[in-house]
Design a protein around this motif. Structure first.
Motif, PDB file in Angstrom:
ATOM      1  N   ILE A   1       0.833  -1.208   0.000  1.00  0.00           N
ATOM      2  CA  ILE A   1       0.000   0.000   0.000  1.00  0.00           C
ATOM      3  C   ILE A   1       0.867   1.256   0.000  1.00  0.00           C
ATOM      4  CG2 ILE A   1      -1.619   1.382   1.383  1.00  0.00           C
ATOM      5  CD1 ILE A   1      -2.804  -1.370   2.312  1.00  0.00           C
ATOM      6  N   VAL A   2       1.824   1.316   0.914  1.00  0.00           N
ATOM      7  CA  VAL A   2       2.656   2.516   1.053  1.00  0.00           C
ATOM      8  C   VAL A   2       3.590   2.690  -0.140  1.00  0.00           C
ATOM      9  CG1 VAL A   2       4.411   3.625   2.501  1.00  0.00           C
ATOM     10  CG2 VAL A   2       2.470   2.486   3.558  1.00  0.00           C
ATOM     11  N   GLU A   3       3.967   1.581  -0.748  1.00  0.00           N
ATOM     12  CA  GLU A   3       4.816   1.639  -1.943  1.00  0.00           C
ATOM     13  C   GLU A   3       4.140   2.437  -3.060  1.00  0.00           C
ATOM     14  OE1 GLU A   3       7.483  -1.679  -4.113  1.00  0.00           O
ATOM     15  OE2 GLU A   3       5.347  -2.165  -3.969  1.00  0.00           O
ATOM     16  N   ASN A   4       2.820   2.325  -3.139  1.00  0.00           N
ATOM     17  CA  ASN A   4       2.077   3.016  -4.188  1.00  0.00           C
ATOM     18  C   ASN A   4       1.346   4.271  -3.700  1.00  0.00           C
ATOM     19  OD1 ASN A   4       2.428   1.149  -6.536  1.00  0.00           O
ATOM     20  ND2 ASN A   4       1.644  -0.279  -5.020  1.00  0.00           N
ATOM     21  N   HIS A   5       1.291   4.456  -2.383  1.00  0.00           N
ATOM     22  CA  HIS A   5       0.604   5.619  -1.801  1.00  0.00           C
ATOM     23  C   HIS A   5       1.441   6.136  -0.639  1.00  0.00           C
ATOM     24  CE1 HIS A   5      -3.017   4.797  -4.133  1.00  0.00           C
ATOM     25  NE2 HIS A   5      -2.821   3.527  -3.840  1.00  0.00           N
ATOM     26  N   ASP A   6       2.557   6.765  -0.966  1.00  0.00           N
ATOM     27  CA  ASP A   6       3.492   7.209   0.075  1.00  0.00           C
ATOM     28  C   ASP A   6       2.881   8.226   1.034  1.00  0.00           C
ATOM     29  OD1 ASP A   6       3.488   9.062  -2.028  1.00  0.00           O
ATOM     30  OD2 ASP A   6       5.552   9.688  -1.633  1.00  0.00           O
ATOM     31  N   GLU A   7       1.774   8.851   0.634  1.00  0.00           N
ATOM     32  CA  GLU A   7       1.120   9.813   1.526  1.00  0.00           C
ATOM     33  C   GLU A   7       0.495   9.114   2.744  1.00  0.00           C
ATOM     34  OE1 GLU A   7      -2.093   8.620  -1.447  1.00  0.00           O
ATOM     35  OE2 GLU A   7       0.065   8.967  -1.519  1.00  0.00           O
TER      36      GLU A   7
ATOM     37  N   ALA B   1       2.117   6.754   4.482  1.00  0.00           N
ATOM     38  CA  ALA B   1       3.184   6.289   5.377  1.00  0.00           C
ATOM     39  C   ALA B   1       2.958   6.832   6.789  1.00  0.00           C
ATOM     40  CB  ALA B   1       4.546   6.737   4.849  1.00  0.00           C
ATOM     41  N   GLY B   2       3.030   5.947   7.768  1.00  0.00           N
ATOM     42  CA  GLY B   2       2.841   6.338   9.156  1.00  0.00           C
ATOM     43  C   GLY B   2       1.392   6.430   9.592  1.00  0.00           C
ATOM     44  N   LEU B   3       0.465   6.077   8.704  1.00  0.00           N
ATOM     45  CA  LEU B   3      -0.960   6.223   9.022  1.00  0.00           C
ATOM     46  C   LEU B   3      -1.698   4.887   9.094  1.00  0.00           C
ATOM     47  CD1 LEU B   3      -1.768   9.319   6.758  1.00  0.00           C
ATOM     48  CD2 LEU B   3      -1.349   9.278   9.231  1.00  0.00           C
ATOM     49  N   SER B   4      -1.005   3.807   9.407  1.00  0.00           N
ATOM     50  CA  SER B   4      -1.659   2.499   9.440  1.00  0.00           C
ATOM     51  C   SER B   4      -2.794   2.450  10.460  1.00  0.00           C
ATOM     52  CB  SER B   4      -0.646   1.382   9.708  1.00  0.00           C
ATOM     53  OG  SER B   4      -0.015   1.564  10.962  1.00  0.00           O
ATOM     54  N   ASP B   5      -2.628   3.089  11.607  1.00  0.00           N
ATOM     55  CA  ASP B   5      -3.709   3.110  12.602  1.00  0.00           C
ATOM     56  C   ASP B   5      -4.943   3.814  12.051  1.00  0.00           C
ATOM     57  OD1 ASP B   5      -2.221   1.741  14.488  1.00  0.00           O
ATOM     58  OD2 ASP B   5      -1.569   3.555  15.528  1.00  0.00           O
ATOM     59  N   ASP B   6      -4.736   4.899  11.316  1.00  0.00           N
ATOM     60  CA  ASP B   6      -5.861   5.628  10.718  1.00  0.00           C
ATOM     61  C   ASP B   6      -6.560   4.787   9.651  1.00  0.00           C
ATOM     62  OD1 ASP B   6      -5.507   7.951  12.254  1.00  0.00           O
ATOM     63  OD2 ASP B   6      -3.966   8.681  10.876  1.00  0.00           O
ATOM     64  N   VAL B   7      -5.789   4.034   8.887  1.00  0.00           N
ATOM     65  CA  VAL B   7      -6.378   3.162   7.868  1.00  0.00           C
ATOM     66  C   VAL B   7      -7.240   2.093   8.534  1.00  0.00           C
ATOM     67  CG1 VAL B   7      -5.851   1.445   6.092  1.00  0.00           C
ATOM     68  CG2 VAL B   7      -4.600   3.601   6.136  1.00  0.00           C
ATOM     69  N   LEU B   8      -6.722   1.477   9.596  1.00  0.00           N
ATOM     70  CA  LEU B   8      -7.497   0.466  10.313  1.00  0.00           C
ATOM     71  C   LEU B   8      -8.768   1.061  10.918  1.00  0.00           C
ATOM     72  CD1 LEU B   8      -4.572  -1.469  11.993  1.00  0.00           C
ATOM     73  CD2 LEU B   8      -6.098  -2.336  10.208  1.00  0.00           C
ATOM     74  N   LEU B   9      -8.677   2.260  11.458  1.00  0.00           N
ATOM     75  CA  LEU B   9      -9.871   2.927  11.998  1.00  0.00           C
ATOM     76  C   LEU B   9     -10.892   3.229  10.902  1.00  0.00           C
ATOM     77  CD1 LEU B   9      -8.313   5.399  14.591  1.00  0.00           C
ATOM     78  CD2 LEU B   9      -9.730   3.395  15.073  1.00  0.00           C
ATOM     79  N   SER B  10     -10.403   3.572   9.717  1.00  0.00           N
ATOM     80  CA  SER B  10     -11.305   3.848   8.594  1.00  0.00           C
ATOM     81  C   SER B  10     -12.046   2.597   8.156  1.00  0.00           C
ATOM     82  CB  SER B  10     -10.521   4.421   7.408  1.00  0.00           C
ATOM     83  OG  SER B  10     -10.004   5.684   7.738  1.00  0.00           O
ATOM     84  N   VAL B  11     -11.388   1.450   8.247  1.00  0.00           N
ATOM     85  CA  VAL B  11     -12.055   0.187   7.923  1.00  0.00           C
ATOM     86  C   VAL B  11     -13.151  -0.101   8.952  1.00  0.00           C
ATOM     87  CG1 VAL B  11     -11.743  -2.318   7.758  1.00  0.00           C
ATOM     88  CG2 VAL B  11     -10.062  -0.780   6.704  1.00  0.00           C
TER      89      VAL B  11
END
Length: 57
Positions: free
Chosen positions: A23-29, A31-41
């Motif tokens: 994910i971060v390889e293709n969407h570097d913006e 990076a560091g937001l894995s907790d936010d991604v999990l919360l969004s799910v």
């Protein structure tokens, strides 16, 4: 394993290191937001319902 989020459909979604790297390889913006991604799910702003069609020949 980075984390697990439970979707609105009560399905556990695992975020592995391998998937996060992809994910971060293709969407570097993200990076560091894995907790936010999990919360969004777990708590999305909206859910898009997609209809299934029989597209097989």
């Amino acid at each position: 394993m980075i984390g697990i989020a439970v979707s609105k459909n009560r399905i556990p979604i695992r975020l592995t290191e391998e998937r996060w790297f992809h994910i971060v390889e293709n969407h570097d913006e993200l990076a560091g937001l894995s907790d936010d991604v999990l919360l969004s799910v777990e708590d999305p702003d909206f859910i898009v319902k997609v209809g299934l069609t029989n597209s097989w020949p």
